[in-house]
Design a protein around this motif. Structure first.
Motif, short mmCIF file in Angstrom:
data_model
loop_
_atom_site.label_atom_id
_atom_site.label_comp_id
_atom_site.label_asym_id
_atom_site.label_seq_id
_atom_site.Cartn_x
_atom_site.Cartn_y
_atom_site.Cartn_z
N PRO A 1 10.23 -9.99 11.38
CA PRO A 1 10.29 -8.57 11.76
C PRO A 1 9.17 -7.72 11.16
O PRO A 1 9.19 -6.51 11.29
N ALA B 1 1.45 -1.50 12.11
CA ALA B 1 1.78 -2.48 11.08
C ALA B 1 2.69 -1.89 10.02
O ALA B 1 2.57 -0.73 9.66
N ASP B 2 3.58 -2.75 9.50
CA ASP B 2 4.39 -2.35 8.35
C ASP B 2 3.54 -2.33 7.08
O ASP B 2 3.74 -1.50 6.20
N PHE B 3 2.60 -3.27 7.00
CA PHE B 3 1.78 -3.38 5.79
C PHE B 3 0.32 -3.64 6.14
O PHE B 3 0.02 -4.33 7.11
N ASN B 4 -0.56 -3.10 5.31
CA ASN B 4 -1.99 -3.38 5.42
C ASN B 4 -2.41 -4.32 4.31
O ASN B 4 -1.93 -4.22 3.17
N ASP C 1 -1.67 -2.03 0.81
CA ASP C 1 -0.87 -0.85 0.50
C ASP C 1 -0.32 -0.94 -0.92
O ASP C 1 -0.17 0.07 -1.61
N PHE C 2 0.00 -2.16 -1.33
CA PHE C 2 0.56 -2.36 -2.67
C PHE C 2 -0.33 -3.35 -3.41
O PHE C 2 -0.74 -4.36 -2.85
N GLN D 1 8.45 -4.32 0.30
CA GLN D 1 9.56 -4.43 1.25
C GLN D 1 10.78 -3.67 0.75
O GLN D 1 11.25 -3.89 -0.36
N ARG D 2 11.30 -2.75 1.57
CA ARG D 2 12.48 -2.00 1.18
C ARG D 2 13.58 -2.03 2.23
O ARG D 2 14.65 -1.49 2.03
N ARG D 3 13.30 -2.65 3.39
CA ARG D 3 14.32 -2.68 4.44
C ARG D 3 15.30 -3.82 4.18
O ARG D 3 16.49 -3.68 4.39
N VAL E 1 15.91 -4.71 -7.83
CA VAL E 1 16.01 -3.49 -8.62
C VAL E 1 15.59 -2.27 -7.80
O VAL E 1 16.29 -1.25 -7.76
N ALA E 2 14.49 -2.41 -7.08
CA ALA E 2 13.98 -1.27 -6.31
C ALA E 2 14.92 -0.87 -5.17
O ALA E 2 14.92 0.28 -4.75
N MET E 3 15.73 -1.82 -4.68
CA MET E 3 16.66 -1.51 -3.58
C MET E 3 17.89 -0.76 -4.06
O MET E 3 18.67 -0.26 -3.24
N GLY E 4 18.09 -0.72 -5.38
CA GLY E 4 19.20 0.05 -5.93
C GLY E 4 20.55 -0.45 -5.42
O GLY E 4 20.77 -1.65 -5.30
N ASN F 1 -1.58 3.77 12.00
CA ASN F 1 -1.88 2.83 10.91
C ASN F 1 -2.63 3.53 9.79
O ASN F 1 -2.36 3.33 8.61
N ARG G 1 0.69 6.24 1.99
CA ARG G 1 1.11 5.34 0.90
C ARG G 1 0.16 5.46 -0.27
O ARG G 1 0.59 5.54 -1.42
N ILE H 1 9.59 2.39 9.50
CA ILE H 1 8.82 2.52 8.25
C ILE H 1 9.22 3.81 7.53
O ILE H 1 9.39 3.83 6.30
N ASP I 1 12.64 3.48 5.90
CA ASP I 1 12.52 2.75 4.63
C ASP I 1 11.99 3.67 3.54
O ASP I 1 12.45 3.62 2.39
N ARG J 1 14.69 6.02 2.32
CA ARG J 1 15.67 5.31 1.48
C ARG J 1 15.06 5.04 0.10
O ARG J 1 15.71 5.19 -0.92
N GLN K 1 16.30 6.37 -3.63
CA GLN K 1 16.53 5.52 -4.80
C GLN K 1 15.71 6.02 -6.00
O GLN K 1 16.17 6.04 -7.14
#
Lengths: 286, 339
Positions: free
Chosen positions: A11, A42-45, A67-68, A97-99, A245-248, B30, B37, B61, B64, B67, B71
């Motif tokens: 996903p 994109a969700d992430f770069n 991104d991270f 990832q937080r979903r 931890v980050a998802m609480g 994008n 971010r 996105i 997320d 959320r 947190q």
């Protein structure tokens, strides 16, 4: 960035930019049957870059970003650019990832139900998942299993399977017709070769499954099995999760639901033939 | 329809006018998400765009991000509460600063805001008691370097950072809002005397002082890293509190020009409603805008020379030249290189 490719794994959509053509070519080739991110967003770069302009040409060293980022991540030689791209995608997932609750685990599916296998590096997660794929299981991923807190179902992340050292020949024997990436020698984890998941696993990568069995494999011991109590499973999975931890509270709820509902077994095995027989037997006994 | 930019202006535009995002294509999205971010504004953006029709992957996105920000808020408030309990016996007031204060007080500036460390202000004469109380309650030193430790205690406006050994969260204990070496010396006693309590034993600066602090943080300290976020704070604060009494208060702290610049840039980037005198850019403002928006469509830093200029400036305003030379020489011998 100079060179660019986009793809979706399970996903999650990625946009990969690179200062060099080579890693992008490798990714495009090995991921050629994967779709683009939904709506090309994109969700992430991911960034593969040279720290200084001249390092694009002079002893090129591929730095990993996106991104991270983690500070001081060691760069890889250009010949291992594919590995750099894979590591960078994993890094985005692990940190960003937080979903989904992310479990460092391989996963295979049959009849809508999934087996999750987790353990330290060298436990055989990737090898067992690849071999199970050769025996008709759908490969959901060899690195991360994504637990959806809303449904409790597991989503696959079937990136290229990262095979290391002795596992490479063993899986090549079991899957003689599969596609493999180049042999990457002298990486931080020894020799690595990537395996492309089979067509069915790629085609079905968007389909979630119900977690049905949790395994903690350990390679290099006499064959043995033992039931793992929920308390131990919980602790081991908090350690196997990069974003617990980050998802609480969402992470806690997702994890406790999983631990309560899914039986867990530790399996020790001296060779993969034994392990595969153990897994099939435990599966049939469910 | 104008060409869509892909630098920090893309993000500023989306925050300023959420409906402007309806014309964005996938490439723009994008870029916008990557820049948001990188500037740690993805949570704020996610709340600004809540309810605006966006492509399906963007919806996911941003969900997320909301959320994640929630947190962040819960964890920040918990740190504040832990500190209040640690200080309870010693009867030290907990004056929250920055992000934690915004979320604790339910300010617009706190909506979706990313919060890292807990920043608090403590009266200078209680700083030793505060340190002892935190050490007794499980916080530990982060820096073991003797030079850094001495430097912090002698010249900085805060204790060396402490981290909690179980929760792995950092606390910065300030006794004023700018380093003691800076030319500007805000009136710390006034900051503390006029702080306001909002129940449960927690305090924050008065509205005017919160804005003075935001401006000081932006322009009188640091190299403008994270500037778009800090300026968004300023925008939200001006929007919520207005600018009445702000000039007088800023002058008291010697922060008149910093506050004026923050207001002008906030008006220019985010369309903040400000008095007429702050509606036009002045002096070096365009250079600041250039620095604030220095990102490419991947969220990476650009305009190396401008950034370096502001890096040099950050040191020049922080301490006198001879002291700076001695500091950089010591740091260089220890192997530190500027990023």
């Amino acid at each position: 960035m100079r060179h660019l490719t986009e793809l979706r794994i399970g996903p999650v959509g990625f946009r990969i930019g690179s200062d060099w053509q080579e890693p992008i070519e490798s990714i495009r080739d090995l991921y050629r049957d994967y779709p683009a991110p939904d709506d090309q967003i994109a969700d992430f770069n991911v960034h593969l870059f040279a720290a200084r302009p001249w390092r694009r040409f002079l002893r090129p060293a591929v730095h990993i970003g996106g991104d991270f980022v983690i500070p001081d991540a060691a760069p890889l030689p250009l010949s291992q650019g594919l590995l750099a791209a894979e590591m960078a995608m994993n890094l985005q997932m692990a940190l960003g990832q937080r979903r989904y609750l992310l479990l460092h685990a391989s996963a295979v599916e049959r009849d809508g139900k999934a087996v999750l296998m987790t353990g330290l590096s060298g436990a055989g997660k990737s090898t067992l998942a690849a071999l199970m794929m050769s025996r008709g299981w759908r490969l959901m991923g060899d690195e991360f299993a994504l637990i959806d807190p809303a449904t409790g179902r597991v989503h696959g992340f079937p990136r290229l399977v990262s095979l290391k050292n002795a596992a490479i020949d063993e899986v090549m024997r079991a899957l003689p017709k599969a596609r493999f990436g180049p042999v990457l020698k002298g990486t931080p984890k020894g020799t690595i070769r990537h395996l492309v998941p089979d067509a069915r696993s790629i085609a079905a990568m968007g389909e979630a499954a119900v977690p049905a069995l949790l395994l903690f494999p350990s390679f290099g011991f006499d064959a043995d099995e033992r039931k793992v109590l929920p308390s131990e499973v919980f602790v081991r999975l908090t350690q196997a999760s990069t974003n617990y931890v980050a998802m609480g509270e969402h992470g806690f709820t997702a994890l406790t639901d999983l631990v309560r509902s899914v039986p867990a077994q530790a399996i020790d095995y001296p060779d993969t033939t034994t392990a595969l027989a153990q897994v099939e037997r435990l599966w049939d006994a469910l | 329809m104008g060409r869509i930019v892909s630098d920090g202006l893309l993000l500023a535009g989306a925050l300023r006018d959420p409906m402007s995002t309806t014309i964005l294509d996938s490439k723009d999205w994008n870029a916008l998400l990557a820049i948001a971010r990188a500037e740690q504004l993805i949570g704020s953006l996610a709340w600004r765009l809540h309810g605006v029709e966006v492509p399906v992957p963007v919806t996911r996105i941003l969900e997320d991000a909301r959320r994640s920000a929630e947190q962040c808020r819960v964890a920040a408030l918990w740190e504040a509460e832990m500190t209040r309990r640690a200080f309870g016996a010693a009867d030290i007031p907990v004056i929250l600063l920055k992000g934690t204060a915004f979320v604790a007080a339910g300010l617009a500036a706190g909506v979706g805001r990313s919060i890292g460390d807990l920043d608090i202000l403590v009266p200078h004469e209680r700083i030793d008691a505060a340190e002892a109380a935190l050490l007794a309650a499980g916080w530990e030193w982060v820096k073991s370097d003797a030079y850094d430790d001495v430097y912090y205690r002698r010249w900085m406006h805060e204790l060396p950072p402490l981290i909690h050994r179980e929760r792995d969260r950092m606390i910065d204990v300030h006794h004023t809002i700018l380093p003691l070496t800076a030319r500007v010396r805000p009136n710390a006693a006034a900051l503390i005397a006029d702080s306001v309590e909002f129940g449960s034993g927690l305090r924050m600066l008065s509205p005017q002082d919160v804005m003075c602090h935001a401006a000081a943080h932006l322009f009188a300290d640091g190299d403008l890293a994270g500037g778009l976020r800090n300026l968004w704070d300023m925008h939200c604060l001006l929007d919520e509190f207005g600018s009445e009494g702000l000039v007088t208060r800023a002058d008291l702290h010697g922060l008149g020009s910093a506050v004026a610049r923050a207001a002008r840039l906030s008006h220019a980037l985010y369309g903040t409603q400000v008095p007429e005198g702050w509606q036009r850019l002045r002096g070096a403002d365009p250079l600041y805008l250039r620095r604030l928006t220095a990102r490419d469509g991947w969220g990476r830093p650009t305009r190396r020379l401008t950034r370096f200029g502001f890096y040099v400036r950050s040191h020049a305003i922080r301490m006198p030249p001879t002291m700076l030379l001695r500091h950089l020489w010591t740091k260089w011998r220890k192997g530190h290189v500027p990023r």
